[in-house]
Scaffold this motif. Structure first.
Motif, PDB file in Angstrom:
ATOM      1  N   ILE A 131      -3.244   5.477   1.218  1.00 28.17           N
ATOM      2  CA  ILE A 131      -2.388   4.214   0.997  1.00 28.17           C
ATOM      3  C   ILE A 131      -3.584   3.004   1.402  1.00 28.17           C
ATOM      4  CG2 ILE A 131      -0.391   5.025   1.448  1.00 28.17           C
ATOM      5  CD1 ILE A 131      -0.593   4.177   4.425  1.00 28.17           C
ATOM      6  N   ALA A 132      -4.689   3.408   2.410  1.00 26.18           N
ATOM      7  CA  ALA A 132      -5.515   2.274   2.808  1.00 26.18           C
ATOM      8  C   ALA A 132      -6.494   2.150   1.418  1.00 26.18           C
ATOM      9  CB  ALA A 132      -6.294   2.752   3.825  1.00 26.18           C
ATOM     10  N   ASP A 133      -6.643   3.001   0.768  1.00 28.25           N
ATOM     11  CA  ASP A 133      -7.465   3.095  -0.404  1.00 28.25           C
ATOM     12  C   ASP A 133      -6.907   2.065  -1.470  1.00 28.25           C
ATOM     13  OD1 ASP A 133     -10.156   3.919  -1.852  1.00 28.25           O
ATOM     14  OD2 ASP A 133      -8.658   4.425  -3.182  1.00 28.25           O
ATOM     15  N   ILE A 134      -5.442   2.434  -1.696  1.00 29.26           N
ATOM     16  CA  ILE A 134      -4.757   1.980  -2.601  1.00 29.26           C
ATOM     17  C   ILE A 134      -5.172   0.271  -2.456  1.00 29.26           C
ATOM     18  CG2 ILE A 134      -2.501   1.173  -3.639  1.00 29.26           C
ATOM     19  CD1 ILE A 134      -1.952   4.537  -3.288  1.00 29.26           C
ATOM     20  N   MET A 135      -5.025  -0.220  -1.189  1.00 30.65           N
ATOM     21  CA  MET A 135      -4.983  -1.535  -0.741  1.00 30.65           C
ATOM     22  C   MET A 135      -6.315  -2.097  -0.938  1.00 30.65           C
ATOM     23  SD  MET A 135      -2.638  -3.212   0.004  1.00 30.65           S
ATOM     24  CE  MET A 135      -1.983  -4.802   0.795  1.00 30.65           C
ATOM     25  N   ALA A 136      -7.189  -1.271  -0.685  1.00 30.34           N
ATOM     26  CA  ALA A 136      -8.769  -1.853  -0.726  1.00 30.34           C
ATOM     27  C   ALA A 136      -8.895  -1.985  -2.210  1.00 30.34           C
ATOM     28  CB  ALA A 136      -9.682  -0.752  -0.175  1.00 30.34           C
ATOM     29  N   ASP A 139      -8.118  -7.676   8.539  1.00 31.02           N
ATOM     30  CA  ASP A 139      -6.962  -7.973   7.629  1.00 31.02           C
ATOM     31  C   ASP A 139      -5.986  -7.105   7.931  1.00 31.02           C
ATOM     32  OD1 ASP A 139      -7.218 -10.505   5.593  1.00 31.02           O
ATOM     33  OD2 ASP A 139      -9.280  -9.549   6.080  1.00 31.02           O
ATOM     34  N   TYR A 140      -6.214  -5.935   8.027  1.00 29.54           N
ATOM     35  CA  TYR A 140      -5.268  -4.975   8.260  1.00 29.54           C
ATOM     36  C   TYR A 140      -6.011  -3.802   9.161  1.00 29.54           C
ATOM     37  CZ  TYR A 140      -1.560  -5.996   5.052  1.00 29.54           C
ATOM     38  OH  TYR A 140      -0.559  -6.487   4.597  1.00 29.54           O
ATOM     39  N   HIS A 141      -5.367  -3.319  10.236  1.00 33.96           N
ATOM     40  CA  HIS A 141      -5.546  -2.003  10.739  1.00 33.96           C
ATOM     41  C   HIS A 141      -4.548  -0.985  10.211  1.00 33.96           C
ATOM     42  CE1 HIS A 141      -8.625  -3.187  13.424  1.00 33.96           C
ATOM     43  NE2 HIS A 141      -7.827  -3.721  14.338  1.00 33.96           N
ATOM     44  N   VAL A 142      -4.772  -0.205   9.565  1.00 32.67           N
ATOM     45  CA  VAL A 142      -3.606   0.888   9.047  1.00 32.67           C
ATOM     46  C   VAL A 142      -3.646   2.075   9.948  1.00 32.67           C
ATOM     47  CG1 VAL A 142      -2.789   2.205   6.915  1.00 32.67           C
ATOM     48  CG2 VAL A 142      -4.292   0.364   6.742  1.00 32.67           C
ATOM     49  N   VAL A 143      -2.517   2.212  10.567  1.00 30.86           N
ATOM     50  CA  VAL A 143      -2.372   3.114  11.589  1.00 30.86           C
ATOM     51  C   VAL A 143      -1.083   4.010  11.589  1.00 30.86           C
ATOM     52  CG1 VAL A 143      -3.740   1.992  13.221  1.00 30.86           C
ATOM     53  CG2 VAL A 143      -1.384   1.936  13.346  1.00 30.86           C
ATOM     54  N   LYS A 160      -4.014 -11.450 -18.619  1.00 35.73           N
ATOM     55  CA  LYS A 160      -3.315 -11.523 -17.356  1.00 35.73           C
ATOM     56  C   LYS A 160      -2.086 -10.697 -17.736  1.00 35.73           C
ATOM     57  CE  LYS A 160      -5.212 -14.558 -14.299  1.00 35.73           C
ATOM     58  NZ  LYS A 160      -5.175 -15.947 -13.694  1.00 35.73           N
ATOM     59  N   SER A 161      -1.712  -9.559 -17.163  1.00 35.63           N
ATOM     60  CA  SER A 161      -0.485  -8.803 -17.501  1.00 35.63           C
ATOM     61  C   SER A 161       0.105  -8.183 -16.181  1.00 35.63           C
ATOM     62  CB  SER A 161      -0.761  -7.739 -18.669  1.00 35.63           C
ATOM     63  OG  SER A 161      -2.039  -6.890 -18.371  1.00 35.63           O
ATOM     64  N   ILE A 162      -0.198  -8.195 -14.976  1.00 36.77           N
ATOM     65  CA  ILE A 162       0.346  -7.645 -14.007  1.00 36.77           C
ATOM     66  C   ILE A 162       1.721  -8.322 -13.515  1.00 36.77           C
ATOM     67  CG2 ILE A 162       0.019  -6.803 -11.465  1.00 36.77           C
ATOM     68  CD1 ILE A 162      -2.153  -5.435 -13.085  1.00 36.77           C
ATOM     69  N   PRO A 163       2.888  -7.624 -13.497  1.00 32.38           N
ATOM     70  CA  PRO A 163       4.031  -8.463 -13.292  1.00 32.38           C
ATOM     71  C   PRO A 163       3.928  -8.844 -11.736  1.00 32.38           C
ATOM     72  CG  PRO A 163       4.356  -5.993 -14.088  1.00 32.38           C
ATOM     73  CD  PRO A 163       2.914  -6.212 -13.776  1.00 32.38           C
ATOM     74  N   GLN A 164       4.726 -10.189 -11.820  1.00 33.17           N
ATOM     75  CA  GLN A 164       4.769 -10.515 -10.317  1.00 33.17           C
ATOM     76  C   GLN A 164       5.538  -9.720  -9.096  1.00 33.17           C
ATOM     77  OE1 GLN A 164       3.234 -13.438  -9.735  1.00 33.17           O
ATOM     78  NE2 GLN A 164       3.607 -13.122  -7.492  1.00 33.17           N
ATOM     79  N   ASP A 165       6.451  -8.773  -9.614  1.00 29.14           N
ATOM     80  CA  ASP A 165       6.986  -8.058  -8.494  1.00 29.14           C
ATOM     81  C   ASP A 165       6.080  -7.063  -8.084  1.00 29.14           C
ATOM     82  OD1 ASP A 165       7.102  -6.723 -11.112  1.00 29.14           O
ATOM     83  OD2 ASP A 165       9.120  -6.044 -10.797  1.00 29.14           O
ATOM     84  N   TYR A 166       5.191  -6.532  -8.953  1.00 27.39           N
ATOM     85  CA  TYR A 166       4.306  -5.627  -8.344  1.00 27.39           C
ATOM     86  C   TYR A 166       3.312  -6.296  -7.588  1.00 27.39           C
ATOM     87  CZ  TYR A 166      -0.052  -2.579  -9.341  1.00 27.39           C
ATOM     88  OH  TYR A 166      -1.185  -1.914  -9.041  1.00 27.39           O
ATOM     89  N   ILE A 167       3.026  -7.605  -7.855  1.00 31.35           N
ATOM     90  CA  ILE A 167       1.862  -8.568  -7.063  1.00 31.35           C
ATOM     91  C   ILE A 167       2.704  -8.491  -5.409  1.00 31.35           C
ATOM     92  CG2 ILE A 167       0.786 -10.276  -6.660  1.00 31.35           C
ATOM     93  CD1 ILE A 167       0.518 -10.473  -9.856  1.00 31.35           C
ATOM     94  N   ASP A 168       3.759  -8.966  -5.608  1.00 29.58           N
ATOM     95  CA  ASP A 168       4.616  -9.221  -4.350  1.00 29.58           C
ATOM     96  C   ASP A 168       4.578  -7.913  -3.376  1.00 29.58           C
ATOM     97  OD1 ASP A 168       4.949 -11.734  -5.375  1.00 29.58           O
ATOM     98  OD2 ASP A 168       7.205 -11.344  -5.937  1.00 29.58           O
ATOM     99  N   ALA A 169       5.016  -6.658  -4.216  1.00 29.75           N
ATOM    100  CA  ALA A 169       5.218  -5.506  -3.441  1.00 29.75           C
ATOM    101  C   ALA A 169       3.781  -5.002  -2.976  1.00 29.75           C
ATOM    102  CB  ALA A 169       5.836  -4.556  -4.416  1.00 29.75           C
ATOM    103  N   ILE A 170       2.711  -5.150  -3.490  1.00 28.16           N
ATOM    104  CA  ILE A 170       1.549  -4.564  -3.162  1.00 28.16           C
ATOM    105  C   ILE A 170       0.939  -5.606  -2.027  1.00 28.16           C
ATOM    106  CG2 ILE A 170      -0.150  -5.551  -4.779  1.00 28.16           C
ATOM    107  CD1 ILE A 170      -1.274  -2.658  -4.795  1.00 28.16           C
ATOM    108  N   GLU A 171       0.934  -6.830  -2.042  1.00 26.82           N
ATOM    109  CA  GLU A 171       0.716  -7.782  -1.046  1.00 26.82           C
ATOM    110  C   GLU A 171       1.309  -7.318   0.255  1.00 26.82           C
ATOM    111  OE1 GLU A 171      -1.703 -10.139  -1.082  1.00 26.82           O
ATOM    112  OE2 GLU A 171      -2.495  -9.765  -2.919  1.00 26.82           O
ATOM    113  N   LYS A 172       2.530  -6.970   0.222  1.00 29.06           N
ATOM    114  CA  LYS A 172       3.171  -6.535   1.202  1.00 29.06           C
ATOM    115  C   LYS A 172       2.931  -5.033   1.723  1.00 29.06           C
ATOM    116  CE  LYS A 172       7.340  -9.760   0.513  1.00 29.06           C
ATOM    117  NZ  LYS A 172       8.342  -9.575  -0.201  1.00 29.06           N
ATOM    118  N   PHE A 173       2.027  -4.319   1.414  1.00 23.75           N
ATOM    119  CA  PHE A 173       1.815  -3.035   1.316  1.00 23.75           C
ATOM    120  C   PHE A 173       2.923  -2.263   1.237  1.00 23.75           C
ATOM    121  CE2 PHE A 173      -2.350  -2.008   3.790  1.00 23.75           C
ATOM    122  CZ  PHE A 173      -2.384  -0.747   3.286  1.00 23.75           C
ATOM    123  N   GLU A 174       3.774  -2.382   0.337  1.00 23.02           N
ATOM    124  CA  GLU A 174       5.025  -1.748  -0.122  1.00 23.02           C
ATOM    125  C   GLU A 174       4.581  -0.748  -1.101  1.00 23.02           C
ATOM    126  OE1 GLU A 174       8.355  -4.362  -0.714  1.00 23.02           O
ATOM    127  OE2 GLU A 174       8.347  -5.003   1.510  1.00 23.02           O
TER     128      GLU A 174
END
Ligand code: MSP
Length: 472
Positions: free
Chosen positions: A30-35, A258-262, A381-395
């Motif tokens: 999950i940390a790698d996905i975020m990185a 920015d994040y400690h993932v634990v 640019k084709s990444i949908p906004q809901d995807y961006i919102d979700a990944i920015e929140k680590f969801e």
């Protein structure tokens, strides 16, 4: 000076007394996905991994293996790195707390800063210690007299130690969490730690006798004591960046994290003790602590001590790293505990990858290769906004669900429009463009599959072999 936004993400440094299991593979994934997401966005990203080597347990395990502590640690940390390579973990640094050049100067500097701030005093610790957690416990915290995490009976110890005046920093820690200066996510974990702090923070024993951990970091000015392993380990988040060393450019650039993932089992260390240390040392607090749930098997936390582990290497060997990353991202709930079995993994593999994404890619690209004379034009640019919102929140689950939602939509469109009958070029081109966008969205989760799909669309080719072979 670069005008890129810096992004610093850490993972817990794992204990090397046993090989890594699915729980560890999970955190790293999950940390790698975020990185990867932040690199894709163009952020100047730094992703830290490592191993927590100055523990009492290591000594015992090395002895049992007939190896010196150094030999044993070298072997185990090489094993960590080899798993990370197989799992496509893109960390920038692997810190080892036994590293006297990289890590020790930072740990010593932190200790001296704590002493200077009058946050350390000498006392006697009498109580319980779980070696597997490397944690001091009170009677109240035990379940039927046993460690709440490992179910083992803790040792009763009486030692002369140095203590960290954590109690003094409790109001400031509380304020930092409440105000969001240090965000604890999700909200339920924030409430949990605030309630814990509300019951009163006690000072923490911050050293152990040298005899208990001979390879530990010596307390400055006291040869009989070594720094408590959690104090030492937490400092790795900044020593890795150069804190305490001459070259501390990365520290200045990337700290605060920015994040400690634990995981939820190490919440208190990261949201009470660590901010306490940083406050005492006059350093900024991490911006966010992301607390994930645990992978359980048969109702218990997957753990080597308990003996209910699934070895990630086994699944990687049989199904590939991409499949494991998919499963961890989509099927393991990020904020709750999740059961995982080999059967659930295989079902997801066959259903969502072999029959799902793999089949879809092959159908669309077979149509495209046969019917289109040139590759399609690719969207900017084709990444949908809901995807961006979700990944920015680590969801991460929501991110994966959005991608598989797109895959299902595309599948449905093909079923309904039957392009193999009409051979409609515009329709086929639009399907290929949509597949490309899915390829793009897959980048952080399944980097290799993403690259393969994008290359097929770019070259207007059907896959030579299926992306995922069905397993029986
Ligand atoms: N060495 C400390 C961390 C120091 S960080 C400065 C430690 N190591 S550990 O090897 O026990 O692993 C810790 C991490 O792995 C924690 O984040 C923990 O939550 C995670 N996991 C261990 N078992 C897990 C599961 N079964 N499921 C998900 N994550 C799990 O604690």
């Amino acid at each position: 000076m670069s005008d890129k936004k810096s992004f610093y993400l850490t993972t817990p440094i794992f204990y090397p007394n046993a090989s890594l299991h699915m729980g560890h593979a999970y955190v790293m994934t999950i940390a790698d996905i975020m990185a990867r997401w932040h690199r894709l966005k163009g952020d100047d990203t730094y992703f830290l991994a490592g191993s927590d080597e100055n523990t009492a347990k290591v000594l015992k395990v090395a002895e049992e293996n007939g190896q010196s502590v150094e030999e044993f640690l070298d072997k185990v940390s090489a094993g960590f790195e080899s798993l990370y390579k197989e799992l496509e973990i893109s960390h920038d640094q692997f810190i080892r707390t036994s590293d006297k050049t990289v890590h020790w100067p930072g740990a010593l500097k932190m200790w001296e800063s704590l002493v200077k701030a009058d946050a350390i005093y000498k006392g006697t610790y009498e109580g319980l210690y779980c070696v597997s957690c490397e944690t001091f416990y009170t009677e109240k915290e035990l379940v039927d007299g046993k460690c709440p995490v490992h179910g083992t009976v803790p040792e009763r110890i009486k030692e002369n130690n140095y203590f960290f005046r954590l109690s003094k920093y409790a109001p400031e820690i509380k304020r930092a969490i409440e105000s969001g200066e240090m965000e604890v996510l999700p909200e339920s974990r924030k409430n949990e730690i605030l309630a814990f702090i509300g019951r009163g923070l006690e000072d923490v024993s911050f050293s152990r006798p040298k005899s208990a951990v001979p390879h530990g970091i010596p307390v400055p000015g006291d040869e009989e004591q070594v720094i408590y392993v959690w104090c030492d380990a937490l400092v790795s988040y900044i020593s890795a960046l150069g804190y305490g060393r001459e070259d501390d450019a990365n520290f200045n650039k990337f700290w605060p994290a920015d994040y400690h993932v634990v995981g939820k089992d190490i919440l208190r260390f990261h949201t009470a003790i660590w901010p306490g240390m940083l406050l005492a040392a006059g350093l900024p607090l991490p911006k966010k602590v992301l607390v994930h749930g645990l992978i359980i098997l048969g109702g218990q936390k997957m753990s080597k001590t308990i003996g209910n582990v699934i070895n990630p290497k086994e699944l990687i060997d049989e199904y590939g790293a991409e499949a494991l990353r998919y499963f961890l991202a989509r099927k393991v709930s990020i904020f709750e505990d999740s059961d995982m079995t080999k059967e659930s993994f295989k079902d997801a593999y066959n259903g969502d990858l072999a029959n799902g994404l793999g089949n879809l890619t092959s159908r669309i690209m077979t149509l495209a290769e046969t019917n289109l004379s040139a590759p399609v034009e690719l969207p900017e640019k084709s990444i949908p906004q809901d995807y961006i919102d979700a990944i920015e929140k680590f969801e991460i689950n929501r991110v994966a669900n959005i991608v598989w939602g797109k895959i299902a939509e595309l599948d449905k469109e093909i079923q309904e429009k039957k392009p193999w009958e009409s051979k409609d070029k515009d329709l086929i081109a639009s399907l290929a463009v949509k597949l490309y966008t899915i390829g793009r969205m897959l980048n952080p989760i399944m980097p290799e599959t993403s690259a393969k799909i994008k290359a097929l669309v770019k070259e207007n080719k059907k896959p030579g072999t299926p992306l995922f072979l069905r397993k029986d």
